[in-house]
Design an enzyme around this catalytic site. Structure first.
Site, PDB file in Angstrom:
ATOM      1  N   SER A 111     -59.461  10.514  91.756  1.00 21.51           N
ATOM      2  CA  SER A 111     -58.475  11.858  91.312  1.00 21.51           C
ATOM      3  C   SER A 111     -58.190  12.450  91.812  1.00 21.51           C
ATOM      4  O   SER A 111     -56.934  12.326  92.981  1.00 21.51           O
ATOM      5  CB  SER A 111     -59.971  12.451  90.320  1.00 21.51           C
ATOM      6  OG  SER A 111     -59.314  13.869  90.102  1.00 21.51           O
ATOM      7  N   ASP A 252     -52.822  15.779  89.557  1.00 17.99           N
ATOM      8  CA  ASP A 252     -53.582  15.146  90.590  1.00 17.99           C
ATOM      9  C   ASP A 252     -53.387  13.857  90.236  1.00 17.99           C
ATOM     10  O   ASP A 252     -52.579  13.417  90.371  1.00 17.99           O
ATOM     11  CB  ASP A 252     -54.408  15.559  90.011  1.00 17.99           C
ATOM     12  CG  ASP A 252     -55.256  15.132  89.172  1.00 17.99           C
ATOM     13  OD1 ASP A 252     -54.387  14.736  88.243  1.00 17.99           O
ATOM     14  OD2 ASP A 252     -56.574  14.624  88.551  1.00 17.99           O
ATOM     15  N   ASP A 254     -54.907  11.226  89.651  1.00 20.83           N
ATOM     16  CA  ASP A 254     -54.844  10.538  88.825  1.00 20.83           C
ATOM     17  C   ASP A 254     -54.400  10.608  87.728  1.00 20.83           C
ATOM     18  O   ASP A 254     -54.677  10.210  85.756  1.00 20.83           O
ATOM     19  CB  ASP A 254     -56.231   9.371  88.359  1.00 20.83           C
ATOM     20  CG  ASP A 254     -57.215  10.589  87.971  1.00 20.83           C
ATOM     21  OD1 ASP A 254     -56.577  12.064  88.043  1.00 20.83           O
ATOM     22  OD2 ASP A 254     -58.017  10.139  87.593  1.00 20.83           O
ATOM     23  N   ASP A 256     -54.696  13.115  85.616  1.00 21.62           N
ATOM     24  CA  ASP A 256     -55.217  13.156  84.226  1.00 21.62           C
ATOM     25  C   ASP A 256     -55.428  14.844  84.410  1.00 21.62           C
ATOM     26  O   ASP A 256     -55.672  15.965  83.037  1.00 21.62           O
ATOM     27  CB  ASP A 256     -56.960  12.977  83.834  1.00 21.62           C
ATOM     28  CG  ASP A 256     -57.612  13.199  85.079  1.00 21.62           C
ATOM     29  OD1 ASP A 256     -57.065  13.614  86.341  1.00 21.62           O
ATOM     30  OD2 ASP A 256     -58.542  13.014  85.032  1.00 21.62           O
TER      31      ASP A 256
HETATM   32 MG    MG Z   1     -58.339  13.859  87.666  1.00 20.49          MG
END
Ligand code: MG
Length: 467
Positions: A111, A252, A254, A256
């Site tokens: 992340s 960020d 990844d 999300d």
């Molecule tokens: Mg993330």
């Protein structure tokens, strides 16, 4: 005074369970030290022993991603699962694909953590992250090495389907009216993370004129760290100003989460972002909005203005997502959810935080408004928040002492202590990973916030002296 409803008071037991390996967002560690191929192989073997069928595997842009993805795939196939490698893509993209096509998933990601970290997130067939109870069973298998390893005729197959990510980008583009972003310039900063392959494509698909920075996939993260914090976003802010764009969006590692700068390059605090989106949604569809106890009262104020209500959960997106789904199953009209860190959940799309979808909703908000983003933000009510971290060896003693000292006030124990005193509220919560407590105090009246913070510190200081 606002009443805060917690899932507990509604008869829903959303409780955090202590895990040994997995944190709130999967298992993470430094590559080569605590995050090794052996560990990830064990996770694959354990998951494959618990979940059968077709399992999707994905990864973000980290240098260790390919190696660890192969380790989890090896474990899954050895346990009899058919693995489909979806390549490099955002976590919400893999979650979307799992929900529509697979019996489970494993995402190799750390992340927002620095480049030396990596980790694994387990995705359930409905696209949500694995919950605490199943994760404890998974951990039990890993520690006792209780794996269902198959013989040669039952070993699973491995295939690759990197084009599947298009299902995710197409679904987001289709979720809003065609060409909604025409005449709008926007800037994207994926931070060299997984959104490099999705968000510029999504925004182009909405009809926007798209500029980008740090949009080449690179696990060394040369432009900025994967955490999209204010200091890393100067390049984004400059490009927004020089191109006359309506906003800039950063993700960020990844993707999300999505955070924004306005047309003047000013960073938008994430609770304000959450409130702006809540305003957009609840204006048309007032209903239940789900968020952790750490979110600003700004969100509740906006939701209630439109006749909606807020349900609070422990801190962690998995608790928000699962509460949203549970409330919907009980017949509640759940319209939106998320955290005050740029992680927003749109239940019509899927039950997880989705940065690409959040960028799309921002385009929809501005396409439907005559006002620039800076004005929309300035029109929101102002709340004052004070945050402090306190190092302490035994956070649980401090929590109990504060509960006793503040017993005259309203106390909610959904996560840590949430204390409401008049027009101010405070959250005192032990960290899950370090010997410290986080204190946040907020009020619409600056003086109330300051005074309540000082009162709490007066209770806390003598304890620190005796440590
Ligand atoms: Mg993330």
């Amino acid at each position: 005074m606002c009443t805060r409803i917690s899932p507990e008071s509604q008869g829903m037991a959303v409780k955090k369970l202590e895990k040994r390996l997995f944190g709130t967002n999967g298992v993470r560690g430094i590559v080569g030290k605590d995050m090794t191929p052996d560990l990830v192989l064990s996770i694959g073997l354990a998951l494959g022993s618990m979940r059968k069928g077709r399992i999707a595997v994905g990864r973000d842009s980290r240098t260790s991603g390919e190696s660890l993805a192969n380790a989890v795939k090896a474990g899954l196939m050895a346990a009899g699962c058919d693995v489909v490698d979806c390549g490099m893509l955002p976590t919400p993209a893999l979650q979307y694909l799992v929900m529509h096509h697979f019996d489970g998933g494993a995402m190799i990601t750390a992340s927002h953590n620095p480049p030396e970290y990596n980790g694994v997130k387990i995705i359930e067939p409905d696209g949500t992250e694995m919950g605490d109870e199943q994760t404890l069973l998974l951990e039990e298998r890993i520690f006792s090495r209780n794996f269902d390893v198959k013989s040669w005729e039952q070993v699973g197959s491995g295939t690759t389907a990197t084009q599947l990510v298009n299902d995710y980008t197409d679904a987001i583009i289709r979720s809003v009216p065609e060409n909604i972003g025409r005449n709008m310039s926007v800037v994207v900063d994926p931070g060299c993370g997984a959104a490099s392959v999705t968000t510029p494509k999504i925004l182009t698909g909405l009809g926007c004129r798209v500029f980008s920075i740090n949009a080449q996939v690179d696990g060394h993260f040369p432009g900025r760290l994967p955490e999209p914090s204010l200091d890393g976003l100067k390049g984004l802010a400059d490009l927004v100003r020089s191109t006359g764009s309506a906003f800039g969006v950063a993700h960020d590692g990844d993707a999300d989460r999505a955070v924004f700068v306005d047309e003047n390059g000013r960073f938008i605090e994430e609770n304000q972002e959450f409130a702006l989106v809540a305003d957009h949604i609840c204006r048309k569809h007032p209903g239940v909005v789900v968020t952790p106890v750490s979110s600003s009262l700004l969100v509740e104020t906006i939701v209630k203005k439109h006749g909606g209500s807020v349900v609070y959960t422990p801190v962690g997106s998995i608790y928000v997502a699962r509460t949203m789904r549970d409330l919907l199953e009980k017949g509640e009209t759940v319209v939106f959810g998320g955290e005050g860190n740029g992680g927003l959940i749109f239940p019509d799309h899927q039950f997880c935080r989705d940065g690409g979808m959040t960028a799309t909703v921002m385009v929809a908000i501005l396409a439907g408004s005559d006002l620039p983003l800076s004005t929309l933000i300035d029109q929101l009510p102002v709340f004052h928040m004070i945050k402090e971290k306190i190092r302490i060896a035994h956070p649980e003693h401090l929590i109990e002492l504060l509960a006793e000292s503040c017993k005259a006030y309203h106390i909610d124990r959904t996560d840590g202590l949430r204390i409401t005193k008049g027009d101010a509220w405070a959250l005192v919560r032990p960290s899950g990973t370090e010997p410290l407590v986080r204190v946040m105090v907020e009020s619409a009246v600056p003086d109330s916030a300051r005074k309540f913070f000082q009162e709490l510190m007066d209770y806390i200081s003598p304890v620190l002296k005796h440590e």
